[in-house]
Design an enzyme around this catalytic site. Structure first.
Site, PDB file in Angstrom:
ATOM      1  N   VAL A  62     -32.359 -13.021  -4.925  1.00  0.00           N
ATOM      2  CA  VAL A  62     -33.603 -12.442  -4.425  1.00  0.00           C
ATOM      3  C   VAL A  62     -33.686 -12.607  -2.909  1.00  0.00           C
ATOM      4  O   VAL A  62     -33.297 -13.647  -2.375  1.00  0.00           O
ATOM      5  CB  VAL A  62     -34.818 -13.169  -5.069  1.00  0.00           C
ATOM      6  CG1 VAL A  62     -36.130 -12.678  -4.504  1.00  0.00           C
ATOM      7  CG2 VAL A  62     -34.788 -13.045  -6.572  1.00  0.00           C
ATOM      8  N   CYS A  63     -34.200 -11.574  -2.224  1.00  0.00           N
ATOM      9  CA  CYS A  63     -34.543 -11.691  -0.803  1.00  0.00           C
ATOM     10  C   CYS A  63     -35.824 -10.879  -0.570  1.00  0.00           C
ATOM     11  O   CYS A  63     -36.565 -10.604  -1.503  1.00  0.00           O
ATOM     12  CB  CYS A  63     -33.393 -11.229   0.091  1.00  0.00           C
ATOM     13  SG  CYS A  63     -33.074  -9.464   0.032  1.00  0.00           S
ATOM     14  N   ARG A  64     -36.075 -10.483   0.655  1.00  0.00           N
ATOM     15  CA  ARG A  64     -37.300  -9.745   0.960  1.00  0.00           C
ATOM     16  C   ARG A  64     -37.263  -8.330   0.406  1.00  0.00           C
ATOM     17  O   ARG A  64     -38.208  -7.869  -0.214  1.00  0.00           O
ATOM     18  CB  ARG A  64     -37.541  -9.706   2.472  1.00  0.00           C
ATOM     19  CG  ARG A  64     -38.892  -9.092   2.861  1.00  0.00           C
ATOM     20  CD  ARG A  64     -39.079  -9.068   4.359  1.00  0.00           C
ATOM     21  NE  ARG A  64     -38.190  -8.117   4.995  1.00  0.00           N
ATOM     22  CZ  ARG A  64     -38.461  -6.818   5.160  1.00  0.00           C
ATOM     23  NH1 ARG A  64     -39.594  -6.318   4.741  1.00  0.00           N
ATOM     24  NH2 ARG A  64     -37.586  -6.028   5.739  1.00  0.00           N
TER      25      ARG A  64
END
Length: 96
Positions: A62-64
């Site tokens: 997961v990231c932005r």
């Protein structure tokens, strides 16, 4: 690259599944909130923190927005990791 939708993760967590989730955002980004149960390993520290990476059949990155987690996934696959999934849309699409 295998992907997973934020809604799928939320549904699975809601059923009580224990998911291996790695958030690769920076410290100031995770300060605003993380997916419950996720571990934080910033993308720039991934190489030196591989020993902390979950050993699971499925690991969700997961990231932005989904870009950095996609890069992390490609790097990890090159290291031989399997079962990796990139959360599409990243935390921008996470509703909590």
């Amino acid at each position: 690259m295998e992907t997973i939708l934020p809604s799928e993760i939320k549904e699975r967590l809601g059923r009580g599944e224990q998911l291996a989730i790695v958030d690769v955002r920076e410290d100031e980004e995770v300060a605003a909130g993380m997916i419950p149960g996720a571990i934080h390993i910033p993308l720039g520290e991934l190489t030196e923190r591989l020993s902390e990476f979950p050993q699971a059949e499925e690991v969700i990155l997961v990231c932005r927005s989904g870009n950095r987690s996609g890069r992390a996934l490609s790097f990890l696959e090159a290291q031989g990791y399997k079962g990796l999934k990139n959360m599409t849309g990243g935390m921008l699409d996470w509703e909590d």
